[in-house]
Scaffold this motif. Structure first.
Motif, mmCIF file in Angstrom:
data_model
loop_
_atom_site.group_PDB
_atom_site.id
_atom_site.type_symbol
_atom_site.label_atom_id
_atom_site.label_comp_id
_atom_site.label_asym_id
_atom_site.label_seq_id
_atom_site.Cartn_x
_atom_site.Cartn_y
_atom_site.Cartn_z
ATOM 1 N N LEU A 98 6.377 -6.085 -9.612
ATOM 2 C CA LEU A 98 6.767 -5.358 -8.394
ATOM 3 C C LEU A 98 5.633 -5.358 -7.381
ATOM 4 N N THR A 99 4.413 -5.242 -7.859
ATOM 5 C CA THR A 99 3.263 -5.295 -6.950
ATOM 6 C C THR A 99 3.119 -6.680 -6.333
ATOM 7 N N THR A 100 3.360 -7.719 -7.107
ATOM 8 C CA THR A 100 3.283 -9.081 -6.563
ATOM 9 C C THR A 100 4.316 -9.282 -5.458
ATOM 10 N N LEU A 101 5.528 -8.757 -5.656
ATOM 11 C CA LEU A 101 6.550 -8.854 -4.610
ATOM 12 C C LEU A 101 6.119 -8.094 -3.353
ATOM 13 N N ASP A 102 5.528 -6.919 -3.554
ATOM 14 C CA ASP A 102 5.085 -6.132 -2.403
ATOM 15 C C ASP A 102 3.916 -6.806 -1.691
ATOM 16 N N GLU A 103 3.060 -7.482 -2.441
ATOM 17 C CA GLU A 103 1.943 -8.179 -1.808
ATOM 18 C C GLU A 103 2.420 -9.344 -0.948
ATOM 19 N N LEU A 104 3.560 -9.908 -1.268
ATOM 20 C CA LEU A 104 4.152 -10.925 -0.391
ATOM 21 C C LEU A 104 4.545 -10.302 0.945
ATOM 22 N N THR A 105 5.114 -9.109 0.905
ATOM 23 C CA THR A 105 5.439 -8.393 2.139
ATOM 24 C C THR A 105 4.175 -8.065 2.928
ATOM 25 N N ASP A 106 3.109 -7.692 2.217
ATOM 26 C CA ASP A 106 1.829 -7.438 2.890
ATOM 27 C C ASP A 106 1.342 -8.680 3.623
ATOM 28 N N ALA A 107 1.446 -9.826 2.966
ATOM 29 C CA ALA A 107 0.996 -11.067 3.583
ATOM 30 C C ALA A 107 1.815 -11.391 4.831
ATOM 31 N N GLU A 108 3.092 -11.089 4.817
ATOM 32 C CA GLU A 108 3.926 -11.314 6.005
ATOM 33 C C GLU A 108 3.468 -10.419 7.157
ATOM 34 N N ARG A 109 3.130 -9.162 6.856
ATOM 35 C CA ARG A 109 2.634 -8.271 7.899
ATOM 36 C C ARG A 109 1.290 -8.759 8.444
#
Length: 534
Positions: free
Chosen positions: A338-349
Motif C-alpha cells: 500500500l505504501t508503494t502504491l501511495d509513493e507512486l502518487t507522491d511521484a506524480e505530485r
C-alpha cells in the motif's frame, strides 16, 4: 526566565502533539489503542536484572517474550524513535501553515567622550536608543503570504535631557503568486507529504511489529525444539545405559558374546558425546536469544513447555486456502505494498510541482502603512494611510536547475511505476511459494508422525525379541537410533509447519500482535479458505 519556557516544558508540548498525531493515525489505520510512548519504561526487565533482581521464576511464553523484547530490544527502540520523528515532522509542517508570531526588543548607548572621564558628559554628547516590535506572518493555502508588524522606538539625548523622540511603525503586506507557486496543490505539498510520511511510518512500524513477533516466535520455537531434541537424546542415552548394563550381566553369565556387550557400550559412549554437544548448542541458543531480547547474556529464563505442546493442536488443523483469493487478499492488505502504491502518487505530485517551477513567476503584492505624527504619541492617522500595490515578473530564463529537477521527477515517476510492477509480481510469487511451503510442511509432519509410530513399534518389538533371543543387540541399537531420529525429525517438522503457517499469514497481512501475543484475522482467513469440492 531566559527562554520564556523551560526545555522540559517544550519537550512536554512536543510529546503531547506527536503522541496525539500518532494515536490518531494508528487508530485510523488499525484501530490500535493509544498509549504509544517513545521512552522505555524505567523498570524494564533488563534494568531490574542489572540492579541485581532475580529473573522471573515462572516459565515465560511467547506473549511474555514479546513484551520483554519490545521493552529491551535496541532495534525495536530505534524503529519506535523513527515513528516519533515522523510525527514531529508533521507537527512542524502544520506550524508553518499557522499564524507565526514574533516579538523582540533592543537597546543601546552611543556617544563620544573624554577617555579620562567617560562618565563626565559636560563637554561631550551621548544618546540612548531602544525599541521593540511584534509581528506575525501567515502562509495561506493559495500561496499568499501575509506579514504584519508594529514597532516603536525611543531616542533620547542624555547629556541635555531635553531631547526625546518616539517613533512608531505599523505595516501590513500581502504577496500572492498568480502563476508559478500559486494554488493549494503547490503550497500545501510539504504538509501533504508530511501527512503521508507519517502514514507510511505507522504502516512500516506495524509491519515491523508483526515481523518482529514472528522472529521472536522462530527463536522461541527453535529453542524449544532443541530442548525436545535434548530430551530425546537423554531418553536414548538412558535406554542405552540400561541396554549396556543388561548385556554386561548376560555376557557375564556366559549367555551373550562380549562383542554384543561392547556394541551397547560403544553406542552409549557415542550417545553421551552427542548429549554433551547438544547441551552446548542449547546454551548457545539461549545466549543468542538473550542478545536478541536485549537482556544480559547470562540471564537464565525458564521457558513454558506448553508452548511447544500447543503447536500440535495447531498442526492438526486442515486449513486449505484458495490461491487466487490469497493473492487478492495480499495485494489488498500488505502494508508495504500500500505504501508503494501511495509513493507512486507522491511521484506524480512531485512531477507536477517540478513542472510548475518552469512557469513564469508573476506575483501581486500590496502594503498598507498608516501615517504617524511624532507629537501625537502612539496614535495613527488612518485617514492618511499610505498604500502600495504592484506586480513582479520573473521570466523563466536560464532555469537549468529547475529543468533538471523536472527531468529527474519524471524519471522517479517511471521508477515508481516499475517498483509497483515488481512488488506486485513479488507478492504473487511469495504468496504462491508460502502456500506450497505450508502444504509441504503439513505433509512432512504427517509423514514424521507415522515414522515415529513405526519406530516406537520397532523398538518395542526388538526389545521383546531380544529377551527371547530372536533379535541381536545391533537390532535393538538400530531401532533405538531410528526412534531418536524419528522423534527429532517430528519435532523439526512440527516447528517447520508452525513457522510456515506464520509466514503465510504474514504474507497475507492476516497476522496481528496484541497484548495476548500473536493472533490472526479470522475473518480474512475465512474469506480465502478453499471451498470443499462436492
Amino acid at each position: 526566565m531566559a527562554a520564556c519556557r523551560t526545555p522540559e516544558a517544550m519537550l512536554e508540548t512536543a510529546d503531547e502533539e506527536a503522541y496525539a498525531l500518532l494515536d490518531a493515525r494508528r487508530d485510523e489505520l488499525f484501530g490500535a489503542p493509544g498509549g504509544f510512548r517513545i521512552e522505555r519504561p524505567e523498570d524494564t526487565l533488563r534494568a531490574r536484572l542489572l540492579a541485581g533482581e532475580a529473573p522471573p521464576a515462572d516459565p515465560v511464553g511467547l506473549s511474555d517474550l514479546l513484551a520483554i523484547a519490545s521493552e529491551n530490544s535496541r532495534d525495536y527502540q530505534t524503529r519506535r524513535e523513527g515513528l516519533y520523528r515522523a510525527a514531529l515532522d508533521l507537527a512542524l509542517e502544520r506550524w508553518r501553515l499557522s499564524t507565526i508570531a514574533s516579538a523582540g526588543a533592543d537597546a543601546g548607548l552611543d556617544g563620544t567622550g573624554n577617555d579620562a572621564n567617560l562618565l563626565d558628559f559636560s563637554d561631550d554628547s551621548a544618546s540612548v536608543a531602544g525599541g521593540g516590535s511584534v509581528g506575525f506572518s501567515r502562509l495561506l493555502g493559495t500561496g499568499a503570504t501575509i506579514v504584519g508588524s508594529i514597532g516603536a522606538s525611543l531616542f533620547r539625548v542624555v547629556t541635555t535631557g531635553d531631547t526625546t523622540q518616539v517613533t512608531s511603525d505599523l505595516s501590513l503586506s500581502i504577496t500572492q503568486p498568480l502563476l508559478r507557486g500559486a494554488g493549494r496543490r503547490i503550497t500545501l505539498e510539504p504538509l501533504t507529504q508530511a501527512e503521508r510520511n507519517l502514514v507510511y511510518e505507522v504502516r512500516s512500524f506495524e509491519r515491523y511489529r508483526r515481523e518482529f513477533a514472528v522472529q521472536v516466535a522462530q527463536r522461541l520455537y527453535g529453542l524449544l525444539q532443541q530442548v525436545a531434541v535434548l530430551e530425546n537424546q537423554e531418553a536414548n542415552y538412558r535406554n542405552l545405559v540400561a541396554l549396556r548394563e543388561r548385556n554386561e550381566a548376560v555376557a557375564a553369565a556366559g549367555r551373550l558374546s562380549q562383542i554384543e556387550a561392547d556394541q551397547a557400550q560403544q553406542n552409549e559412549v557415542r550417545s553421551e558425546g552427542q548429549l554433551v554437544s547438544q547441551r552446548a548448542n542449547l546454551a548457545r541458543t539461549k545466549d543468542n536469544l538473550m542478545l536478541f531480547l536485549g537482556l544480559p547474556v547470562k540471564t537464565s529464563l525458564e521457558f513454558d513447555r506448553d508452548e511447544f505442546s500447543a503447536l500440535e493442536a495447531i498442526a492438526s488443523e486442515e486449513q486449505v486456502l484458495d490461491e487466487v483469493g490469497a493473492i487478492e487478499a495480499a495485494l489488498e492488505q500488505r502494508l508495504e505494498y500500500l505504501t508503494t502504491l501511495d509513493e507512486l502518487t507522491d511521484a506524480e505530485r512531485k512531477a507536477y510541482i517540478a513542472r510548475d517551477a518552469l512557469r513564469i513567476g508573476l506575483d501581486v503584492d500590496a502594503r498598507l502603512s498608516p501615517s504617524y505624527d511624532v507629537d501625537s504619541g502612539l496614535q495613527y492617522d488612518w485617514q492618511s494611510t499610505s498604500w502600495t500595490a504592484g506586480l513582479s515578473l520573473d521570466l523563466p530564463w536560464n532555469r537549468i536547475p529547475q529543468r533538471n529537477s523536472y527531468r529527474n521527477a519524471l524519471i522517479t515517476l517511471e521508477v515508481r511505476k516499475r517498483a509497483v510492477e515488481a512488488e506486485t509480481d513479488g507478492i504473487v510469487a511469495s504468496v504462491r511459494d508460502a502456500i506450497r511451503v505450508l502444504d509441504n510442511a503439513r505433509i512432512s509432519f504427517q509423514l514424521q508422525e507415522i515414522a515415529v509410530e513405526i519406530a516406537e513399534r520397532r523398538v518395542e518389538s526388538t526389545r521383546l525379541n531380544l529377551d527371547y533371543g530372536q533379535a541381536s543387540t545391533r537390532d535393538v541399537l538400530e531401532s533405538e537410533e531410528a526412534l531418536r531420529e524419528a522423534r527429532n525429525s517430528r519435532a523439526s517438522a512440527l516447528v517447520s509447519l508452525t513457522l510456515a503457517r506464520l509466514d503465510l499469514l504474514l504474507e497475507l497481512e492476516a497476522l496481528r500482535v496484541d497484548g495476548e501475543g500473536i493472533t490472526f484475522d479470522q475473518d480474512l482467513i475465512a474469506s480465502i479458505e478453499a471451498q470443499p469440492t462436492p
